[in-house]
Motif scaffolding. Structure first.
Motif, mmCIF file in Angstrom:
data_model
loop_
_atom_site.group_PDB
_atom_site.id
_atom_site.type_symbol
_atom_site.label_atom_id
_atom_site.label_comp_id
_atom_site.label_asym_id
_atom_site.label_seq_id
_atom_site.Cartn_x
_atom_site.Cartn_y
_atom_site.Cartn_z
ATOM 1 N N TRP A 105 14.764 0.875 -3.495
ATOM 2 C CA TRP A 105 14.204 -0.079 -2.538
ATOM 3 C C TRP A 105 13.908 0.653 -1.238
ATOM 4 N N MET A 106 13.084 0.001 -0.396
ATOM 5 C CA MET A 106 12.768 0.606 0.896
ATOM 6 C C MET A 106 13.574 -0.084 1.990
ATOM 7 N N GLU A 107 14.075 0.679 2.929
ATOM 8 C CA GLU A 107 14.664 0.089 4.136
ATOM 9 C C GLU A 107 13.509 -0.048 5.122
ATOM 10 N N LYS A 108 13.241 1.000 5.938
ATOM 11 C CA LYS A 108 11.982 0.976 6.673
ATOM 12 C C LYS A 108 10.855 1.160 5.642
ATOM 13 N N PHE A 109 9.632 0.915 6.060
ATOM 14 C CA PHE A 109 8.473 1.042 5.178
ATOM 15 C C PHE A 109 8.398 2.461 4.572
ATOM 16 N N GLY A 110 8.401 2.530 3.259
ATOM 17 C CA GLY A 110 8.264 3.829 2.590
ATOM 18 C C GLY A 110 9.509 4.702 2.642
ATOM 19 N N THR A 161 11.235 9.201 8.120
ATOM 20 C CA THR A 161 9.803 9.361 7.898
ATOM 21 C C THR A 161 9.569 10.818 7.525
ATOM 22 N N TRP A 162 8.452 11.057 6.844
ATOM 23 C CA TRP A 162 8.103 12.452 6.509
ATOM 24 C C TRP A 162 7.359 13.066 7.686
ATOM 25 N N ALA A 163 6.275 12.417 8.096
ATOM 26 C CA ALA A 163 5.512 12.953 9.222
ATOM 27 C C ALA A 163 6.121 12.481 10.538
ATOM 28 N N MET A 221 4.580 5.981 -9.139
ATOM 29 C CA MET A 221 4.648 6.476 -7.770
ATOM 30 C C MET A 221 4.993 7.952 -7.715
ATOM 31 N N TRP A 222 6.002 8.317 -8.494
ATOM 32 C CA TRP A 222 6.550 9.654 -8.343
ATOM 33 C C TRP A 222 6.477 10.474 -9.621
ATOM 34 N N GLY A 223 5.695 9.985 -10.578
ATOM 35 C CA GLY A 223 5.681 10.702 -11.838
ATOM 36 C C GLY A 223 6.979 10.485 -12.592
ATOM 37 N N HIS A 279 -2.853 15.399 2.631
ATOM 38 C CA HIS A 279 -2.090 14.193 2.277
ATOM 39 C C HIS A 279 -3.065 13.065 1.955
ATOM 40 N N HIS A 280 -2.539 11.845 1.777
ATOM 41 C CA HIS A 280 -3.386 10.714 1.363
ATOM 42 C C HIS A 280 -4.517 10.435 2.352
ATOM 43 N N GLU A 281 -4.350 10.820 3.604
ATOM 44 C CA GLU A 281 -5.396 10.583 4.612
ATOM 45 C C GLU A 281 -6.678 11.364 4.284
ATOM 46 N N GLY A 297 8.872 3.523 9.875
ATOM 47 C CA GLY A 297 8.857 3.988 8.491
ATOM 48 C C GLY A 297 7.979 5.219 8.379
ATOM 49 N N ILE A 298 7.458 5.472 7.182
ATOM 50 C CA ILE A 298 6.757 6.736 6.945
ATOM 51 C C ILE A 298 5.393 6.758 7.652
ATOM 52 N N SER A 299 5.272 7.670 8.622
ATOM 53 C CA SER A 299 4.127 7.611 9.537
ATOM 54 C C SER A 299 2.841 8.176 8.940
ATOM 55 N N GLU A 300 2.947 8.944 7.856
ATOM 56 C CA GLU A 300 1.722 9.457 7.236
ATOM 57 C C GLU A 300 0.937 8.346 6.537
ATOM 58 N N TRP A 301 1.534 7.145 6.483
ATOM 59 C CA TRP A 301 0.858 5.989 5.900
ATOM 60 C C TRP A 301 0.180 5.114 6.950
ATOM 61 N N LEU A 302 0.145 5.590 8.197
ATOM 62 C CA LEU A 302 -0.415 4.795 9.293
ATOM 63 C C LEU A 302 -1.813 4.254 8.990
ATOM 64 N N PHE A 357 2.111 18.216 -6.303
ATOM 65 C CA PHE A 357 1.263 17.026 -6.371
ATOM 66 C C PHE A 357 2.104 15.788 -6.077
ATOM 67 N N ASP A 358 1.435 14.680 -5.771
ATOM 68 C CA ASP A 358 2.197 13.485 -5.393
ATOM 69 C C ASP A 358 1.486 12.211 -5.832
ATOM 70 N N THR A 359 2.280 11.185 -6.037
ATOM 71 C CA THR A 359 1.805 9.824 -6.237
ATOM 72 C C THR A 359 0.700 9.735 -7.309
ATOM 73 N N PRO A 360 1.014 10.080 -8.546
ATOM 74 C CA PRO A 360 -0.021 10.073 -9.588
ATOM 75 C C PRO A 360 -0.611 8.695 -9.873
HETATM 76 O O1 H79 Z 1 4.552 12.476 1.248
HETATM 77 C C1 H79 Z 1 5.612 11.561 1.255
HETATM 78 C C2 H79 Z 1 5.125 10.150 1.071
HETATM 79 O O2 H79 Z 1 4.065 9.842 1.936
HETATM 80 C C3 H79 Z 1 4.694 10.199 -0.345
HETATM 81 N N1 H79 Z 1 5.689 11.035 -0.990
HETATM 82 C C4 H79 Z 1 6.459 11.690 0.029
HETATM 83 C C5 H79 Z 1 6.845 13.089 -0.361
HETATM 84 C C6 H79 Z 1 4.554 8.912 -0.961
HETATM 85 N N2 H79 Z 1 3.408 8.374 -1.193
HETATM 86 N N3 H79 Z 1 3.592 7.251 -1.798
HETATM 87 N N4 H79 Z 1 4.865 7.090 -1.943
HETATM 88 C C7 H79 Z 1 5.525 8.094 -1.446
HETATM 89 C C8 H79 Z 1 5.453 5.962 -2.576
HETATM 90 C C9 H79 Z 1 4.568 4.828 -2.465
HETATM 91 C C10 H79 Z 1 5.114 3.646 -2.444
HETATM 92 C C11 H79 Z 1 4.357 2.482 -2.447
HETATM 93 FE FE1 H79 Z 1 3.947 1.475 -0.885
HETATM 94 C C12 H79 Z 1 4.940 1.228 -2.608
HETATM 95 C C13 H79 Z 1 2.970 2.340 -2.386
HETATM 96 C C14 H79 Z 1 2.689 0.992 -2.457
HETATM 97 C C15 H79 Z 1 3.913 0.300 -2.562
HETATM 98 C C16 H79 Z 1 5.103 2.182 0.616
HETATM 99 C C17 H79 Z 1 4.967 0.829 0.681
HETATM 100 C C18 H79 Z 1 3.839 2.720 0.699
HETATM 101 C C19 H79 Z 1 2.967 1.664 0.805
HETATM 102 C C20 H79 Z 1 3.667 0.486 0.785
#
Ligand code: H79
Length: 586
Positions: free
Chosen positions: A468-473, A280-282, A22-24, A120-122, A69-74, A216-219
């Motif tokens: 661990w995650m509390e809110k999503f991400g 959340t980040w975003a 996830m984070w290198g 970002h991932h989007e 939780g982290i809104s950039e994952w919407l 860079f992120d999430t290799p």
């Molecule tokens: O940009 C911010 C996050 O969006 C990004 N890093 C920070 C700086 C980030 N991307 N992925 N992750 C952090 C971690 C991914 C975790 C995961 Fe999951 C666990 C991916 C699959 C399982 C969280 C829960 C995301 C999706 C489900």
């Protein structure tokens, strides 16, 4: 596109991408202290992270449903089809965005560089890109190059600029990793990598002047050759540009700790912690869980006292405005930071671990004592340090403080109330070199004395990290002792000044099958056995530590002691983890 030195085999990424890295953090990472920008990085200490993209406009709401939780994952959470998601771009018009205002905010906050989510991932680029029309200039009514405007503003205000770039996940592209709802078929990662990642990173490093760093992120499962190729590209285009460890496969010039992780022990080499301001980040419409100015300062100073940089995030809205609460809190923290800049920028780590009253930063000939908990007994102890001709003053007023030696330990006499809010810093000067010797932990009267897992001596059990995650991400991290069984031993040395009485608390997680296991506690001659109870962890996959009072102990007199825990009857298989012991002053 640049000529690429490596021969690239077609790389297929498995359909269900397992986020193996996830984070290198599986990286060997980042030992290059000789990097040309290493000194700049090491001295900067505090930075602004900006998460801004199309997701900011959605603000964690989709079709009337609130996500938390982290809104950039919407996009993944709602499994939004690419075609539908693209409509966000068609209405993206953040007319209130003012790069100059953001740079000014960073300055007022005391931050030294800004890192923007350029993609970002989007998959949406916040800059003009020939490699993909899905960008802020070509796909929106806004038609502006955000990265360019921000780079210019940073330059004007003397700030560094860095770009976040998601090199593995890209939900907009058929061959990028992560989007299995639109693109369930086998993907050709290298096609995406050659066609979008390398050209866009080239654009970022060509069109905006000197770039301080690429983030860079999430290799994930990115192939080693791809990380290598990316790293070489950066080196070739801008030899002075730093690369973080999340490029993957053990590469990079400095290491980024896990999202929202503040370690307890000094990591190796150049490093940073990255943090959200809320959860959340975003931008998210319904997240108001801001860290207060005191929390921002505490987290910054903790990181700096371990020799790292603290990068704190803001999430502008879909209109380009920084939420007012967030901006005000950063400015408020900034006012304190400005008054204490000598104790932060350009400093080095502490010679001893966190103390019950706070954390230390240092420069040659000086220690800065950041007092988070003002001791009620009028004293600050500096265990384990030998200093020649020490002198102490209050930072700001310059008021001299008396220094004494109490039982061989350097002791600063402090006023009964902290003169500076929220935290007072004491500047301690000395001659020559610092020496450390003896115990670095003393029982500080009137305060909570925390014995953390990573500082224990252990046998028949192991130190480990949990996340661990509390809110999503929304990640949380803890350092613990695990694999505790009958016969496991943990111990911490400390010095006590005098006879004193303490309430003992244990912070642990225990699964149901290990309920009512028995542990022995001892300090000196005093010992007793106590049960630990199931804490309900494991059900929600969230770690749920419980802080339980286990007794009252008397420490008889001045001297060296060992606090010990021993598993005397531990049921289950690795179902008990211990995070810390707290001795609370009575
Ligand atoms: O940009 C911010 C996050 O969006 C990004 N890093 C920070 C700086 C980030 N991307 N992925 N992750 C952090 C971690 C991914 C975790 C995961 Fe999951 C666990 C991916 C699959 C399982 C969280 C829960 C995301 C999706 C489900």
């Amino acid at each position: 596109m640049p000529k690429l030195s490596n021969k690239n085999k077609k790389q297929a990424i498995p359909k269900n991408v397992e986020m193996s890295d996830m984070w290198g953090e599986n990286a060997g990472t980042a030992k290059t202290d000789e990097h040309p920008r290493a000194t700049w990085f090491r001295e900067s200490k505090y930075a602004m992270f900006i998460h801004w993209g199309l997701y900011s406009q959605a603000a964690n709401v989709w079709n009337g449903k609130n996500w938390h939780g982290i809104s950039e994952w919407l996009m993944t959470r709602s499994k939004i089809p690419v075609r539908e998601y693209e409509k966000l771009a068609a209405s993206f018009n953040p007319v209130d965005f003012d790069a100059d205002e953001i740079a000014k905010l960073a300055k007022a906050a005391g931050m030294k560089y800004i890192v923007l989510t350029s993609k970002h991932h989007e998959g949406f680029a916040m800059f003009k890109s020939a490699a993909s029309k899905f960008n802020s200039v070509d796909a929106t009514p806004f038609k502006r190059d955000v990265a360019g405007e921000l780079a210019d503003a940073c330059k004007k205000h003397g700030l560094g600029i860095g770009f976040y770039y998601s090199q593995f996940l890209d939900w907009h592209e058929k061959d990028g990793a992560g989007n299995n709802w639109d693109f369930p078929e086998q993907r050709d990662f290298d096609k995406f990598f050659q066609g979008k990642v390398l050209p866009q990173v080239t654009e970022l490093l060509t069109n905006y002047g000197p770039v301080s760093l690429i983030w860079f992120d999430t290799p994930g499962t990115i192939p080693r050759e791809s990380s290598q190729e990316l790293y070489e590209l950066v080196r070739r285009l801008q030899p002075e540009c730093l690369v973080n460890s999340r490029i993957g496969n053990g590469m990079g010039d400095y290491s980024s700790a896990g999202d929202q992780e503040i370690p307890l022990v000094v990591p190796e080499g150049l490093w940073e912690s990255v943090d959200t301001h809320n959860d959340t980040w975003a931008y998210s419409q319904h997240d108001h869980n801001w860290k207060t100015p005191s929390e921002v300062i505490t987290r910054l100073v903790k990181v700096v006292s371990l020799g790292g940089n603290y990068m704190l995030n803001i999430g502008p809205t879909g209109k380009g405005l920084v939420p007012a609460e967030s901006a005000n809190i950063l400015r408020e923290a900034g006012r304190w930071i400005k008054k204490h800049e000598k104790a932060i920028y350009g400093t080095d780590k502490s010679p001893i671990p966190m103390q019950p009253w706070g954390a230390i930063t240092s420069t040659p000939g000086k220690l800065y004592l950041h007092v988070f908990q003002w001791p009620s007994d009028g004293k600050i102890y500096l265990p384990g340090l030998k200093l020649s001709k020490p002198q102490a003053t209050i930072m700001g007023s310059g008021k001299k403080l008396k220094l004494i030696r109490e039982k061989g330990i350097i002791t600063v006499e402090i006023p009964s109330l902290p003169p500076v809010r929220p935290f007072t810093v004491i500047e301690l000067s000395y001659d020559g070199k610092i020496k450390t010797e003896g115990s670095v932990r003393i029982l500080h009267p009137g305060l909570d004395n925390i014995f953390e897992a990573p500082f224990a001596e252990t046998s028949n059990c192991e130190k480990a990290k949990r996340q661990w995650m509390e809110k999503f991400g929304d990640w949380h991290h803890a350092e613990v002792i695990e694999k505790i069984t009958t016969g496991s031993k943990m111990s911490w040395n400390f010095t006590a000044f005098r006879n004193s009485l303490w309430r003992v608390h244990l912070e642990y997680e225990c699964h149901q099958e290990t309920d009512e296991s028995e542990i022995e506690f001892s300090i000196g001659e005093t010992s007793w056995r106590f049960p630990v109870f199931g804490t309900g962890g494991g059900i929600s996959r969230r770690t749920r530590f419980r802080r339980e009072m286990i007794g009252v102990v008397e420490v008889p007199s001045f001297g060296e002691y060992i606090l010990k825990l021993k598993g005397t009857d531990v049921k289950g298989n690795n179902q008990l983890i211990i995070r810390r012991i707290v001795l609370e002053s009575i």
